[in-house]
Design a protein around this motif. Sequence first.
Motif, mmCIF file in Angstrom:
data_model
loop_
_atom_site.group_PDB
_atom_site.id
_atom_site.type_symbol
_atom_site.label_atom_id
_atom_site.label_comp_id
_atom_site.label_asym_id
_atom_site.label_seq_id
_atom_site.Cartn_x
_atom_site.Cartn_y
_atom_site.Cartn_z
ATOM 1 N N SER A 123 10.927 -190.311 -2.880
ATOM 2 C CA SER A 123 11.189 -191.593 -1.375
ATOM 3 C C SER A 123 12.714 -191.875 -1.659
ATOM 4 O O SER A 123 13.387 -191.911 -2.848
ATOM 5 N N ALA A 124 13.198 -192.606 -0.511
ATOM 6 C CA ALA A 124 14.228 -192.651 -0.291
ATOM 7 C C ALA A 124 14.460 -194.137 -1.632
ATOM 8 O O ALA A 124 15.649 -194.336 -2.220
ATOM 9 N N GLY A 125 13.665 -195.058 -2.178
ATOM 10 C CA GLY A 125 13.757 -195.995 -2.927
ATOM 11 C C GLY A 125 13.397 -195.554 -4.240
ATOM 12 O O GLY A 125 14.297 -196.407 -5.248
ATOM 13 N N THR A 126 13.275 -194.220 -4.493
ATOM 14 C CA THR A 126 13.323 -193.922 -5.903
ATOM 15 C C THR A 126 14.515 -193.265 -5.550
ATOM 16 O O THR A 126 15.669 -193.422 -7.402
ATOM 17 N N ILE A 127 15.310 -192.358 -4.981
ATOM 18 C CA ILE A 127 16.387 -191.764 -5.183
ATOM 19 C C ILE A 127 17.723 -193.142 -5.010
ATOM 20 O O ILE A 127 18.198 -193.284 -5.656
ATOM 21 N N GLU A 128 17.101 -194.105 -4.726
ATOM 22 C CA GLU A 128 18.349 -195.695 -4.700
ATOM 23 C C GLU A 128 18.526 -196.058 -6.316
ATOM 24 O O GLU A 128 19.611 -196.253 -6.577
ATOM 25 N N LYS A 129 17.373 -195.538 -7.080
ATOM 26 C CA LYS A 129 17.137 -196.935 -7.771
ATOM 27 C C LYS A 129 17.876 -195.927 -9.284
ATOM 28 O O LYS A 129 18.434 -196.221 -9.510
ATOM 29 N N VAL A 130 17.827 -194.092 -8.721
ATOM 30 C CA VAL A 130 18.760 -193.774 -9.425
ATOM 31 C C VAL A 130 19.864 -194.066 -9.186
ATOM 32 O O VAL A 130 20.970 -193.742 -10.518
ATOM 33 N N LEU A 131 20.745 -193.502 -7.750
ATOM 34 C CA LEU A 131 21.744 -193.956 -8.309
ATOM 35 C C LEU A 131 22.517 -195.401 -8.379
ATOM 36 O O LEU A 131 23.784 -194.947 -8.698
ATOM 37 N N HIS B 86 24.612 -186.166 -18.794
ATOM 38 C CA HIS B 86 24.422 -185.773 -20.025
ATOM 39 C C HIS B 86 22.725 -186.323 -20.272
ATOM 40 O O HIS B 86 22.562 -187.241 -21.483
ATOM 41 N N MET B 87 21.984 -186.155 -19.760
ATOM 42 C CA MET B 87 20.846 -186.797 -19.613
ATOM 43 C C MET B 87 19.931 -185.766 -19.214
ATOM 44 O O MET B 87 19.498 -184.738 -17.908
ATOM 45 N N THR B 88 18.425 -185.510 -19.941
ATOM 46 C CA THR B 88 17.443 -185.089 -19.035
ATOM 47 C C THR B 88 16.737 -185.143 -17.937
ATOM 48 O O THR B 88 17.114 -186.420 -17.867
ATOM 49 N N CYS B 89 16.176 -184.427 -17.035
ATOM 50 C CA CYS B 89 15.720 -184.984 -16.156
ATOM 51 C C CYS B 89 14.131 -186.488 -16.656
ATOM 52 O O CYS B 89 14.262 -187.194 -15.752
ATOM 53 N N SER B 90 13.964 -185.884 -17.404
ATOM 54 C CA SER B 90 12.644 -187.335 -18.358
ATOM 55 C C SER B 90 13.950 -188.455 -18.362
ATOM 56 O O SER B 90 13.460 -190.030 -18.504
ATOM 57 N N GLY B 91 14.962 -188.294 -19.702
ATOM 58 C CA GLY B 91 15.803 -188.882 -19.760
ATOM 59 C C GLY B 91 16.924 -190.122 -18.211
ATOM 60 O O GLY B 91 16.537 -191.364 -18.241
ATOM 61 N N LEU B 92 17.073 -189.351 -17.493
ATOM 62 C CA LEU B 92 17.002 -189.468 -15.985
ATOM 63 C C LEU B 92 16.355 -191.086 -15.239
ATOM 64 O O LEU B 92 16.895 -192.360 -14.834
ATOM 65 N N ALA B 93 15.076 -191.001 -15.652
ATOM 66 C CA ALA B 93 14.162 -191.053 -14.873
ATOM 67 C C ALA B 93 14.176 -192.585 -16.080
ATOM 68 O O ALA B 93 13.747 -193.667 -14.758
ATOM 69 N N ARG B 94 13.497 -192.532 -16.930
ATOM 70 C CA ARG B 94 13.364 -193.707 -17.828
ATOM 71 C C ARG B 94 14.804 -194.367 -17.489
ATOM 72 O O ARG B 94 14.595 -195.908 -17.588
ATOM 73 N N PHE B 95 16.264 -193.942 -17.630
ATOM 74 C CA PHE B 95 17.138 -194.918 -17.358
ATOM 75 C C PHE B 95 17.285 -195.715 -16.341
ATOM 76 O O PHE B 95 17.794 -196.509 -16.165
ATOM 77 N N SER B 96 16.623 -194.779 -15.386
ATOM 78 C CA SER B 96 16.293 -195.622 -13.745
ATOM 79 C C SER B 96 15.549 -196.590 -13.742
ATOM 80 O O SER B 96 15.808 -196.544 -12.683
ATOM 81 N N GLY B 97 14.694 -196.355 -14.518
ATOM 82 C CA GLY B 97 13.073 -197.670 -14.832
ATOM 83 C C GLY B 97 11.994 -197.279 -14.219
ATOM 84 O O GLY B 97 11.465 -197.696 -13.254
ATOM 85 N N LEU B 98 12.564 -195.603 -14.082
ATOM 86 C CA LEU B 98 11.084 -194.427 -12.913
ATOM 87 C C LEU B 98 10.169 -193.607 -15.002
ATOM 88 O O LEU B 98 10.642 -194.819 -15.841
ATOM 89 N N ASN B 99 8.892 -193.669 -14.313
ATOM 90 C CA ASN B 99 8.602 -193.395 -15.589
ATOM 91 C C ASN B 99 8.944 -191.805 -15.931
ATOM 92 O O ASN B 99 9.406 -191.206 -14.548
ATOM 93 N N ALA B 100 8.918 -191.775 -16.841
ATOM 94 C CA ALA B 100 9.410 -190.475 -18.028
ATOM 95 C C ALA B 100 9.181 -188.765 -17.264
ATOM 96 O O ALA B 100 9.964 -188.213 -17.142
ATOM 97 N N THR B 101 8.027 -189.155 -16.676
ATOM 98 C CA THR B 101 7.814 -187.548 -15.765
ATOM 99 C C THR B 101 7.969 -188.062 -14.502
ATOM 100 O O THR B 101 7.182 -186.850 -13.769
#
Length: 78
Positions: free
Chosen positions: A52-60, A19-34
């Motif tokens: 990167s694998a690290g970015t995917i791991e943060k989201v997961l 229930h998030m936008t892609c930007s919301g998912l990024a922020r929720f995962s501690g990443l830059n909103a863009t």
Amino acid sequence: MSNHDKFWYAIEMMAASNHMTCSGLARFSGLNATTFNKSKRFTADGKERWLSAGTIEKVLSATGISIRQFASYFPTED
């Protein structure tokens, strides 16, 4: 649909399933909103940009989604 398109589609589906936008998912995962913006899916010279694998791991990790669940978001038809 190319593998690159399938990959980004899976990111979009992961966001929607939470229930998030892609930007919301990024922020929720501690990443830059863009991080997941459509404008960042290709480099300036038109080459495909992959996360990167690290970015995917943060989201997961942030969403509690397993790699198997993430894989289920990939479309199976071209």
